[in-house]
Every structure is written in structure tokens, then in C-alpha cells.
Design an enzyme around this catalytic site. Structure first.
Site, PDB file in Angstrom:
ATOM      1  N   ASP A  11       0.814  -1.219   0.000  1.00 23.77           N
ATOM      2  CA  ASP A  11       0.000   0.000   0.000  1.00 23.77           C
ATOM      3  C   ASP A  11       0.843   1.262   0.000  1.00 23.77           C
ATOM      4  O   ASP A  11       0.613   2.179  -0.793  1.00 23.77           O
ATOM      5  CB  ASP A  11      -0.953   0.001   1.200  1.00 23.77           C
ATOM      6  CG  ASP A  11      -2.052  -1.040   1.065  1.00 23.77           C
ATOM      7  OD1 ASP A  11      -2.081  -1.749   0.034  1.00 23.77           O
ATOM      8  OD2 ASP A  11      -2.883  -1.161   1.984  1.00 23.77           O
ATOM      9  N   ARG A  22       0.861   6.459  17.032  1.00 21.88           N
ATOM     10  CA  ARG A  22       0.651   7.436  15.962  1.00 21.88           C
ATOM     11  C   ARG A  22       1.228   8.819  16.254  1.00 21.88           C
ATOM     12  O   ARG A  22       1.799   9.449  15.367  1.00 21.88           O
ATOM     13  CB  ARG A  22      -0.835   7.546  15.612  1.00 21.88           C
ATOM     14  CG  ARG A  22      -1.468   6.249  15.083  1.00 21.88           C
ATOM     15  CD  ARG A  22      -0.512   5.417  14.294  1.00 21.88           C
ATOM     16  NE  ARG A  22      -1.135   4.281  13.630  1.00 21.88           N
ATOM     17  CZ  ARG A  22      -0.468   3.199  13.263  1.00 21.88           C
ATOM     18  NH1 ARG A  22       0.839   3.099  13.522  1.00 21.88           N
ATOM     19  NH2 ARG A  22      -1.083   2.217  12.637  1.00 21.88           N
ATOM     20  N   ASP A  40      -6.880   5.996  12.378  1.00 21.32           N
ATOM     21  CA  ASP A  40      -5.496   6.442  12.212  1.00 21.32           C
ATOM     22  C   ASP A  40      -5.377   7.730  11.412  1.00 21.32           C
ATOM     23  O   ASP A  40      -4.498   8.550  11.669  1.00 21.32           O
ATOM     24  CB  ASP A  40      -4.650   5.345  11.572  1.00 21.32           C
ATOM     25  CG  ASP A  40      -4.176   4.318  12.587  1.00 21.32           C
ATOM     26  OD1 ASP A  40      -4.215   4.629  13.789  1.00 21.32           O
ATOM     27  OD2 ASP A  40      -3.755   3.226  12.179  1.00 21.32           O
ATOM     28  N   SER A  82      -5.713  -7.804   8.305  1.00 24.22           N
ATOM     29  CA  SER A  82      -4.616  -6.834   8.323  1.00 24.22           C
ATOM     30  C   SER A  82      -4.034  -6.761   9.722  1.00 24.22           C
ATOM     31  O   SER A  82      -4.740  -6.956  10.717  1.00 24.22           O
ATOM     32  CB  SER A  82      -5.113  -5.456   7.880  1.00 24.22           C
ATOM     33  OG  SER A  82      -5.860  -4.855   8.907  1.00 24.22           O
TER      34      SER A  82
END
Length: 406
Positions: A16, A96, A125, A179
């Protein structure tokens, strides 16, 4: 938004973000700087460098941030005993702001006018990355390709990759079963085989912990020592923050500690089901609560517990760099001044529980609570007046009820 001239991309080296790298170059004709953070995800990161070089990144940053991650983000959060919706230890959420911080710093170092991330428009996110970025640089441009491009399916992504000669791992040619996001604190698995919350997660989803039913038949005892609310040693051995969490992950993993199957409320409004593994963090939370039991005053402890859901929600929703989180952090850190000592824990087949705790800063007084003679440490007759004063308002209410017949 005007077209960016140089973009710093949060880059994993996976399909990705590799597609995003090429898409940024072709869509905007801009330079792309890649940033790959080692947060303890357990993957080899040098292949990401090779792929970024091959795809023409103008600069490549690969940084080991494990110590900073645990010291400056995980540990402050654990001083609060933070749990989102009463269960989730916030493993993805807390990573994050650190990634965003370095994106903004690298943008300043390289003269970039934009940053980019690979988060989708459905998840949390995107919010976390962008709130952090704007808090640190209000003028920065943030590019979220998943909200802009027309590559809306796995097939279209593969086609784009093949057209642009982007290497595709063989297992990526089909639909991935789920994922995964991982760092030193946890592993998070979502999607595909996990999307039906009525169906038990298959065994192969779990990567960090053994099945509790197959864990050792003999319990293991471990001692965790704290100074001012932060863990500093295991079984008497002083360790750095990242080394300590790594060791706890190993210990917890072999006993099947830290598994969580959760349907959570995302900030964007939908519910999602995830499988989390946080072996070291689960031990750390139990140990921290154990040492607070004897070192933290009741009033301070109860106030912390009242504020914890709000603090946890701020982190989950991406407000790490907000003034309200920093205000709460100052209060929490003040409460930890005497949270120093050692906790002994017992691990057995998926469970971890405190079985002993001691500290030079302890508020526990055996002479006050003993059922034996207390040598005058506590006069039990004092309790009568205490109870009467606390009962006064209740008695007045009861008398009114009787008077009014209600």
C-alpha cells in the site's frame, strides 16, 4: 490545496505505501522522502530502504524509535492505567503521535511542505496522524491518498502496482486474510476473517501469545520494580524502557497473557472488531495497579480512576498533543511521586495477578488494620461519631419521607 513540492511519507515498505509513493510522484510530480519507524514491530526494515531507493525516493529515513516510544509515550500512558472502553490498552493509538512527530521534524529538516500517510478514510489512524501533524505544524499540508484516489479495490491496487513495476509479494496477489498492525506494545489484527463478531477468531490470527490452554502447566512468578510510576527492573535486573517491555512480552507471550477480542467504537462512528495481543502491557498494567494499591492515597487513586476514561479517549481519538491531555498528564504524573516499589505477579495459562507488593513509600499500616491487639494505633470508638455524622443527611431524608408518607 496547491500541489506539494516535497512530501514526507510514512512508509512501511509494504504494497500500500509503495503504491502511495509512486502515486504521489505521478499525481503531483513531487519529491518524496520516506520515513520508516522501528517501533518494535519485529520486521526487517532494510528491505523498505531497498524498495524506496528503487522507486526513486529523494531521501530515506529509517529510525529505531523503540526507546523513545516506550519512555515518552507508552510509560506516561501506563501511569494513568489507561484503558479505552474498559479493555483496550491503546497499542495502535499511542504509536501514531510519535510517527507524526517525526514526520513533521523530517519535513522541517528536508524542506518538505507536506506529509502523507497510508491510513484509510474509514479508520481512526487518519484522525490521529492528522490531528498530531496540525498540532505540531499548523501550516503543514497533509495528503491522505485513500481519500483522494480511485484505487478503491485490491484489484485496482494490484493493477497500478504492475503497471508501475512495483514489486508485489506473492501472498498479496490474493485477498489477505486480515490486516495487522504491530509495535513493541501490541499486535492488532482486523478485517476479513474477523469481520463477523459472532465467529471466534481462528488460532492463526494470534502471533505473539501461545494458546492459554497450551501454556505451561507450572505458574511463573515475576517481580516488577517501579520508580515514580515507571517500571525500571524485572526480577531485580535494571532494564531500559524498551528492553523491559520486550522482556515482559516474552514472559507474557509464553503464558498466553494479554489476548483481547474487542468490538470497539471508532472515533469516526462505526464499530469494528479487532484481536489484540498485549502480553507485556497486560503484565505492566497489573503490576502498576499493584504498586499503586500500597503507595497511592485513596483520594488520589479514586480521582485518577475517574479521569482515566477521559484520558484514554483523548489518546484513542488522536488528541495526544492537545492541551487537555497535557493537563491531565501533569495531574497523573504528580500522583506518581511515591509510586515506587516492587510487585510480585503470578502468571498461569492466560492470567496474570498480583500476589505480593512492598515499598519504602507504602501507606499500608499493619498496626491499623490488624485483627490482633493494635497497641492503641486505632481507637474503634472514634468510628461511632464518624458514622453518625455521615448518617445525618440520610436520617433527615428518612424523617422527611416518614413525615410526608412517601
Amino acid at each position: 490545496m496547491s500541489a506539494p513540492k516535497k512530501v514526507v511519507l510514512a512508509y512501511s515498505g509494504g504494497l500500500d505505501t509503495s503504491i502511495i509513493l509512486k502515486w504521489l510522484q505521478t499525481e503531483y510530480g513531487c519529491e518524496v522522502v520516506t520515513f520508516t519507524a522501528d517501533l518494535g514491530q519485529g520486521e526487517e526494515l532494510e528491505p523498505a530502504r531497498a524498495k524506496a531507493e528503487m522507486m526513486g525516493a529523494s531521501a530515506i529515513y529509517i529510525e529505531d524509535l523503540r526507546e523513545e516510544f516506550v519512555r515518552d509515550f507508552v510509560f506516561p500512558m501506563f501511569r494513568a492505567n489507561a484503558l479505552y472502553e474498559g479493555l483496550y490498552l491503546l497499542g495502535t493509538s499511542i504509536a501514531r503521535p510519535l510517527i507524526s512527530k517525526r514526520l513533521i521534524e523530517i519535513a522541517a529538516e528536508t524542506g518538505a511542505d507536506a506529509v502523507a500517510h497510508g491510513a484509510t478514510g474509514k479508520g481512526n489512524d487518519q484522525v490521529r496522524f492528522e490531528l498530531s501533524a496540525y498540532a505540531l505544524n499548523p501550516e503543514i499540508k497533509v495528503i491522505a491518498p485513500w481519500r483522494e484516489w480511485d484505487l478503491t479495490s485490491r484489484t485496482k491496487l494490484i493493477d497500478f502496482a504492475e503497471k508501475n513495476q512495483i514489486p508485489i509479494a506473492k501472498d498479496k496477489r490474493g485477498e489477505a486474510p486480515f490486516s495487522v498492525d504491530a509495535n513493541l506494545l501490541h499486535t492488532s489484527s482486523e478485517g476479513k476473517v474477523l469481520e463477523d463478531p459472532a465467529v471466534e477468531a481462528p488460532d492463526y490470527v494470534y502471533q505473539r501469545t501461545v494458546d492459554p490452554e497450551k501454556a505451561p502447566d507450572t505458574p511463573e512468578y515475576v517481580e516488577v520494580s517501579f520508580e515514580r510510576g515507571d517500571a525500571v527492573a524485572i526480577n531485580g535486573e535494571a532494564l531500559s524502557p524498551a528492553a523491559l517491555l520486550t522482556r515482559l512480552n516474552e514472559i507474557g507471550g509464553r503464558h498466553g497473557v494479554g489476548r483481547l477480542d474487542l468490538v470497539e467504537g471508532r472515533f469516526v462512528g462505526m464499530k469494528s472488531r479487532g484481536i489484540y495481543e498485549t502480553p507485556g502491557g497486560t503484565i505492566l498494567l497489573e503490576a502498576h495497579r499493584g504498586i499503586e494499591q500500597i503507595t497511592l492515597d485513596r483520594g488520589a487513586a479514586h480521582l485518577k480512576d475517574e479521569l482515566m476514561p477521559r484520558y484514554s479517549e483523548l489518546i484513542y481519538n488522536g488528541f495526544w498533543f492537545s492541551p487537555e491531555r497535557e493537563m491531565l498528564q501533569a495531574l497523573i504524573d504528580k500522583s506518581q511521586e511515591h509510586v515506587t516499589g516492587t510487585v510480585r505477579l503470578k502468571l498461569y495459562k492466560g492470567s496474570v495477578r498480583t500476589v505480593g507488593r512492598w515499598s519504602d513509600h507504602s501507606l499500608y499500616s499493619e498496626s491499623h488494620v490488624t485483627f490482633e491487639e493494635d497497641a492503641g494505633a486505632y481507637d474503634q470508638k472514634d468510628a461511632q461519631g464518624f458514622i453518625k455524622l455521615n448518617a445525618l443527611r440520610l436520617r433527615l431524608i428518612a424523617m422527611r419521607k416518614r413525615r410526608l408518607g412517601s
